[in-house]
Write a protein that holds these residues in place. Structure first.
Motif, PDB file in Angstrom:
ATOM      1  N   LYS A   1      65.125 -25.717 -15.498  1.00  0.00           N
ATOM      2  CA  LYS A   1      65.570 -25.706 -16.894  1.00  0.00           C
ATOM      3  C   LYS A   1      67.096 -25.761 -16.938  1.00  0.00           C
ATOM      4  O   LYS A   1      67.774 -25.511 -15.943  1.00  0.00           O
ATOM      5  N   PHE A   2      67.641 -26.075 -18.116  1.00  0.00           N
ATOM      6  CA  PHE A   2      69.096 -26.047 -18.300  1.00  0.00           C
ATOM      7  C   PHE A   2      69.542 -24.599 -18.463  1.00  0.00           C
ATOM      8  O   PHE A   2      68.897 -23.807 -19.149  1.00  0.00           O
ATOM      9  N   ARG A   3      70.658 -24.259 -17.830  1.00  0.00           N
ATOM     10  CA  ARG A   3      71.255 -22.933 -17.973  1.00  0.00           C
ATOM     11  C   ARG A   3      72.701 -23.080 -18.424  1.00  0.00           C
ATOM     12  O   ARG A   3      73.419 -23.942 -17.916  1.00  0.00           O
ATOM     13  N   THR A   4      73.126 -22.221 -19.326  1.00  0.00           N
ATOM     14  CA  THR A   4      74.535 -22.201 -19.698  1.00  0.00           C
ATOM     15  C   THR A   4      75.341 -21.601 -18.547  1.00  0.00           C
ATOM     16  O   THR A   4      74.787 -20.964 -17.642  1.00  0.00           O
ATOM     17  N   ILE A   5      76.647 -21.767 -18.606  1.00  0.00           N
ATOM     18  CA  ILE A   5      77.524 -21.171 -17.603  1.00  0.00           C
ATOM     19  C   ILE A   5      77.414 -19.648 -17.657  1.00  0.00           C
ATOM     20  O   ILE A   5      77.394 -18.976 -16.624  1.00  0.00           O
ATOM     21  N   THR A   6      77.333 -19.104 -18.860  1.00  0.00           N
ATOM     22  CA  THR A   6      77.195 -17.651 -19.016  1.00  0.00           C
ATOM     23  C   THR A   6      75.921 -17.143 -18.344  1.00  0.00           C
ATOM     24  O   THR A   6      75.946 -16.132 -17.624  1.00  0.00           O
ATOM     25  N   GLU A   7      74.825 -17.845 -18.548  1.00  0.00           N
ATOM     26  CA  GLU A   7      73.556 -17.445 -17.938  1.00  0.00           C
ATOM     27  C   GLU A   7      73.629 -17.519 -16.414  1.00  0.00           C
ATOM     28  O   GLU A   7      73.125 -16.634 -15.710  1.00  0.00           O
ATOM     29  N   THR A   8      74.277 -18.572 -15.911  1.00  0.00           N
ATOM     30  CA  THR A   8      74.380 -18.738 -14.463  1.00  0.00           C
ATOM     31  C   THR A   8      75.292 -17.683 -13.860  1.00  0.00           C
ATOM     32  O   THR A   8      75.010 -17.127 -12.793  1.00  0.00           O
ATOM     33  N   ASN A   9      76.388 -17.378 -14.543  1.00  0.00           N
ATOM     34  CA  ASN A   9      77.275 -16.305 -14.077  1.00  0.00           C
ATOM     35  C   ASN A   9      76.568 -14.953 -14.101  1.00  0.00           C
ATOM     36  O   ASN A   9      76.742 -14.135 -13.197  1.00  0.00           O
ATOM     37  N   ARG A  10      75.787 -14.715 -15.132  1.00  0.00           N
ATOM     38  CA  ARG A  10      75.072 -13.434 -15.244  1.00  0.00           C
ATOM     39  C   ARG A  10      74.107 -13.249 -14.065  1.00  0.00           C
ATOM     40  O   ARG A  10      74.076 -12.188 -13.430  1.00  0.00           O
ATOM     41  N   GLU A  11      73.338 -14.280 -13.771  1.00  0.00           N
ATOM     42  CA  GLU A  11      72.390 -14.193 -12.661  1.00  0.00           C
ATOM     43  C   GLU A  11      73.121 -14.079 -11.324  1.00  0.00           C
ATOM     44  O   GLU A  11      72.708 -13.327 -10.432  1.00  0.00           O
ATOM     45  N   SER A  12      74.227 -14.820 -11.185  1.00  0.00           N
ATOM     46  CA  SER A  12      75.004 -14.774  -9.937  1.00  0.00           C
ATOM     47  C   SER A  12      75.616 -13.401  -9.713  1.00  0.00           C
ATOM     48  O   SER A  12      75.570 -12.857  -8.598  1.00  0.00           O
ATOM     49  N   LEU A  13      76.202 -12.831 -10.756  1.00  0.00           N
ATOM     50  CA  LEU A  13      76.847 -11.528 -10.625  1.00  0.00           C
ATOM     51  C   LEU A  13      75.835 -10.402 -10.436  1.00  0.00           C
ATOM     52  O   LEU A  13      76.100  -9.425  -9.724  1.00  0.00           O
ATOM     53  N   ALA A  14      74.684 -10.539 -11.054  1.00  0.00           N
ATOM     54  CA  ALA A  14      73.625  -9.549 -10.831  1.00  0.00           C
ATOM     55  C   ALA A  14      73.253  -9.532  -9.351  1.00  0.00           C
ATOM     56  O   ALA A  14      73.040  -8.457  -8.760  1.00  0.00           O
ATOM     57  N   PHE A  15      73.188 -10.703  -8.756  1.00  0.00           N
ATOM     58  CA  PHE A  15      72.892 -10.818  -7.326  1.00  0.00           C
ATOM     59  C   PHE A  15      73.991 -10.166  -6.486  1.00  0.00           C
ATOM     60  O   PHE A  15      73.712  -9.415  -5.542  1.00  0.00           O
TER      61      PHE A  15
END
Length: 244
Positions: free
Chosen positions: A55-69
């Motif tokens: 699916k398409f992800r916004t930059i905010t969504e991708t940063n959120r998942e990355s930082l959670a990791f």
């Protein structure tokens, strides 16, 4: 009517991917960890998420998942949302790069439309434009187009939205992704980069002109606005200076 289109971050605004390093250092300072480790984990996870095709992800969504990791991997707790917001602040309230206001004001006096096509979220891009009082209403973000450069889909979306053809446009950017995406959509591109100045043909009727600074684009744009196509523009443009 001719269109002059701009990339946003790194071309108009003094912000971009390097801001990740700034936030990584803030995290490292607060938690007493190595900033390079934070940066490497963050960017590696970000790229991994980007490559997913579900699916398409916004930059905010991708940063959120990355930082959670990152926070889980380094056992830093769960306060990562603070840094998602900090990242957005960096991109929402940037300073203008040298020459931007002068060039935009000059363009407003010409017979052309001005647009921005950017790998960004709606909220950060709109805020950056408004914060710097650029008064540009023709804006296409990745979130709007559901596409990121180097995919040409973001430009195809912009052309359809603004009801214009690729030959009516010239794109000003600073990265290889800008060149690839705009050129693949049939739009000639001026790339701002300090290390090289030259002109080349990407494909039939589509050119890439490399310059050193943003204001170097003014002469090229001026000639483009006077001609029917970019091929004529190239013939009349001054030869790029050698870097020797």
């Amino acid at each position: 009517m001719k269109w002059v289109l701009f990339d946003a971050y790194g071309t108009l605004f003094d912000a971009g991917k390097y801001n990740i390093k700034i936030i990584a250092e803030e995290i490292a300072t607060r938690f007493g960890v190595d900033s390079q480790v934070v940066f490497d984990l963050w960017t590696k996870k970000y790229v991994e998420i980007e490559k997913r095709e579900d699916k398409f992800r916004t930059i905010t969504e991708t940063n959120r998942e990355s930082l959670a990791f990152v926070f889980e991997e380094l056992a830093l707790g769960d306060d990562y949302e603070l840094y998602v917001n900090r990242m957005n602040d960096e991109w929402s309230f940037p300073k203008l790069l040298p020459g931007v206001f002068e060039l935009i004001e000059w363009l407003k006096e010409q017979s052309c439309h001005i647009g921005i096509v950017s790998n960004s979220d709606d909220i950060t891009l709109i805020s950056a434009v408004e914060t710097n009082a650029l008064h540009i209403s023709n804006i296409v973000s990745s979130e709007m187009a559901k596409s990121y450069k180097p995919d040409s889909q973001i430009f195809e979306f912009a052309l359809k939205k603004w009801n214009c053809s690729s030959k009516q446009c010239i794109y000003i950017g600073n990265s290889l992704n800008d060149v690839r995406a705009s050129s693949s959509a049939g739009i000639s591109c001026v790339r701002i980069q300090s290390e090289i100045c030259d002109v080349s043909c990407y494909s039939e009727g589509v050119y890439i002109y490399r310059v050193k600074e943003l204001l170097d684009c003014k002469k090229i744009i001026s000639i483009f606005l006077e001609n029917n196509n970019f091929e004529e523009t190239i013939k009349k443009c001054p030869e790029p200076e050698s870097n020797q």
